[in-house]
Motif scaffolding. Structure first.
Motif, PDB file in Angstrom:
ATOM      1  N   PRO A 265       0.832  -1.212   0.000  1.00 53.17           N
ATOM      2  CA  PRO A 265       0.000   0.000   0.000  1.00 53.17           C
ATOM      3  C   PRO A 265       0.863   1.258   0.000  1.00 53.17           C
ATOM      4  O   PRO A 265       1.957   1.276   0.561  1.00 53.17           O
ATOM      5  CB  PRO A 265      -0.795  -0.116   1.306  1.00 53.17           C
ATOM      6  CG  PRO A 265      -0.688  -1.542   1.717  1.00 53.17           C
ATOM      7  CD  PRO A 265       0.605  -2.051   1.174  1.00 53.17           C
ATOM      8  N   ASP A 266       0.354   2.295  -0.630  1.00 55.97           N
ATOM      9  CA  ASP A 266       1.067   3.571  -0.641  1.00 55.97           C
ATOM     10  C   ASP A 266       1.100   4.166   0.767  1.00 55.97           C
ATOM     11  O   ASP A 266       0.211   3.913   1.586  1.00 55.97           O
ATOM     12  CB  ASP A 266       0.366   4.564  -1.582  1.00 55.97           C
ATOM     13  CG  ASP A 266       0.464   4.125  -3.036  1.00 55.97           C
ATOM     14  OD1 ASP A 266       1.442   3.436  -3.371  1.00 55.97           O
ATOM     15  OD2 ASP A 266      -0.450   4.463  -3.815  1.00 55.97           O
ATOM     16  N   GLY A 267       2.152   4.945   1.023  1.00 56.33           N
ATOM     17  CA  GLY A 267       2.212   5.663   2.293  1.00 56.33           C
ATOM     18  C   GLY A 267       3.291   5.156   3.220  1.00 56.33           C
ATOM     19  O   GLY A 267       4.307   4.603   2.788  1.00 56.33           O
ATOM     20  N   ASP A 268       3.046   5.316   4.497  1.00 55.33           N
ATOM     21  CA  ASP A 268       4.005   5.035   5.551  1.00 55.33           C
ATOM     22  C   ASP A 268       4.334   3.548   5.639  1.00 55.33           C
ATOM     23  O   ASP A 268       3.418   2.711   5.673  1.00 55.33           O
ATOM     24  CB  ASP A 268       3.403   5.522   6.871  1.00 55.33           C
ATOM     25  CG  ASP A 268       4.296   5.246   8.054  1.00 55.33           C
ATOM     26  OD1 ASP A 268       5.514   5.252   7.868  1.00 55.33           O
ATOM     27  OD2 ASP A 268       3.766   5.014   9.152  1.00 55.33           O
ATOM     28  N   PRO A 269       5.634   3.157   5.701  1.00 54.23           N
ATOM     29  CA  PRO A 269       5.994   1.741   5.851  1.00 54.23           C
ATOM     30  C   PRO A 269       5.410   1.108   7.108  1.00 54.23           C
ATOM     31  O   PRO A 269       5.054  -0.078   7.100  1.00 54.23           O
ATOM     32  CB  PRO A 269       7.528   1.774   5.899  1.00 54.23           C
ATOM     33  CG  PRO A 269       7.909   3.022   5.185  1.00 54.23           C
ATOM     34  CD  PRO A 269       6.821   4.005   5.482  1.00 54.23           C
TER      35      PRO A 269
END
Length: 379
Positions: A263-267
């Motif tokens: 998913p895109d965004g924060d790991p």
């Protein structure tokens, strides 16, 4: 479903073009996966070839799951620099009993044929074994990287280990496999299956390998090493172990385990979503939510879990703390002392420095060992 979807994440599909020819036959194919019962659990890494079997089942093919209760008595030498230790018959039978429940978290029960290879291997006569050994030469066996390395280094290779690929190959004869699945470390054994099937007058199976899942320590996931996430581990344990993987492994884990892009965004958010997915598959959504709440409370916020087990203090006015820790958490007393020396033990939030403490200070106290282990002491 296209053949491209069936072979998602595959490293080898051999020989080229054979799968399409098999699919064109218009009948359910027999898709084999063998798992030796060297430990009581199937872990997330072993689930990757099971997911390939499930993909074939979704297209109405038959999954043939071989529980290697007989080959476990030899021990698969694949990827090993030494011979595997042999389990007792009782351990093997106990482990075998647990495998079906775990595999069916991924597979479709009514399209799964479960077999133990003792059904046929235990019935082979000595003459049958001799016939099997004539199919391959010692020189062919020593082409394997693991055998070649051990032979060059002067390390022992038992005759039973040389028999292992032949016995796994005979499984394919016994169940008349169309396709055999396995990790990349199984490529030699799977190709041996083609050769042995041909020698017994059967059409050789197609070989499909999948990658080995790298765990948080940078090594392949393994039950014997302990860097694994068992499919039947408690939800909190599955969640916590998943959160240990490094950010640079996220793409690989999503590709192989979730079979979706990161998913895109924060790991961190992606890792939390991965842990929820793994727990949900094994235990359901409610368990995943509870496991995340436990992880947030205990690991991220450093607070005690809602339910803390109690442990009775031994008699006496002066209590030897390492002995209590050892009994409460299943440690050795030397491990407990080392944990104290490293500042890893707290009692009611205060770091422990003394090995012996008065009973009145410990009665009713909350003990924390490391980040995740808690116990409340009682008289």
């Amino acid at each position: 479903m296209s053949s491209a979807e069936l072979i998602r994440n595959a490293v080898h599909v051999l020989p080229a073009g054979a799968l399409e020819a098999k699919l064109a036959l218009g009948r359910p194919l027999r898709v084999k996966l063998g798992i030796d019962v060297t430990s009581p659990d199937i872990h997330v890494g072993r689930g990757i070839p099971l997911q390939r079997m499930r993909a074939f089942q979704d297209e109405w093919h038959t999954g043939v799951l071989i529980v290697g209760d007989y080959t476990t008595r030899i021990g698969d030498p694949s990827g090993r620099s030494t011979e595997r230790p042999i389990l007792s018959d009782e351990e093997i039978d106990r482990n075998a009993e647990t495998y079906l429940e775990q595999a069916l978290q991924i597979l479709i029960p009514e399209r799964t044929e479960v077999r133990r290879n003792s059904e046929w291997l235990a019935k082979l006569s000595f003459a049958d074994v001799i016939r099997l050994t004539r199919i391959m030469t010692v020189a062919q066996m020593l082409e394997r990287d693991d055998f070649a390395g051990r032979y060059t280094a002067g390390q022992p290779i038992s005759v039973s280990e040389l028999l292992y690929p032949l016995m796994q190959a005979y499984d394919s004869v016994a169940v008349e496999a169309d396709i055999e699945l396995g990790g990349t470390d199984q490529l030699y054994n799977l190709l041996a299956g083609r050769e042995v099937m041909q020698a017994y007058g059967l059409e050789p199976q197609i070989v499909l390998t999948t990658p080995l899942l790298v765990s948080w320590d940078g090594e392949k996931m393994s039950s014997s090493v302990g860097n694994n996430i068992p499919l039947t581990a408690p939800p909190e344990e599955q969640f916590g172990r998943t959160m240990r993987i490094s950010d640079d492994l996220l793409e690989e884990w999503y590709r192989l385990v979730v079979q979706a892009p990161v998913p895109d965004g924060d790991p961190l958010a992606a890792k939390l979503a991965l842990a929820r997915w793994i727990v949900t598959r094994s235990h359901g959504e409610d368990a995943a939510r509870a496991a995340e709440e436990h992880f947030t409370r205990v690991v991220r916020e450093g607070r005690a879990p809602d339910d803390v087990p109690e442990h009775a203090l031994p008699p006496g006015d002066s209590i030897h703390v390492p002995a209590v820790l050892a009994e409460a958490f299943g440690l050795s007393t030397s491990e407990a002392r080392r944990l104290i020396a490293q500042g890893g033990v707290k009692i009611d939030g205060r770091q422990v420095v003394d090995l012996d403490m008065p009973r009145e200070e410990l009665s009713g106290a909350l003990v924390q060992a490391g980040k995740r282990r808690f116990v409340r002491l009682c008289s």
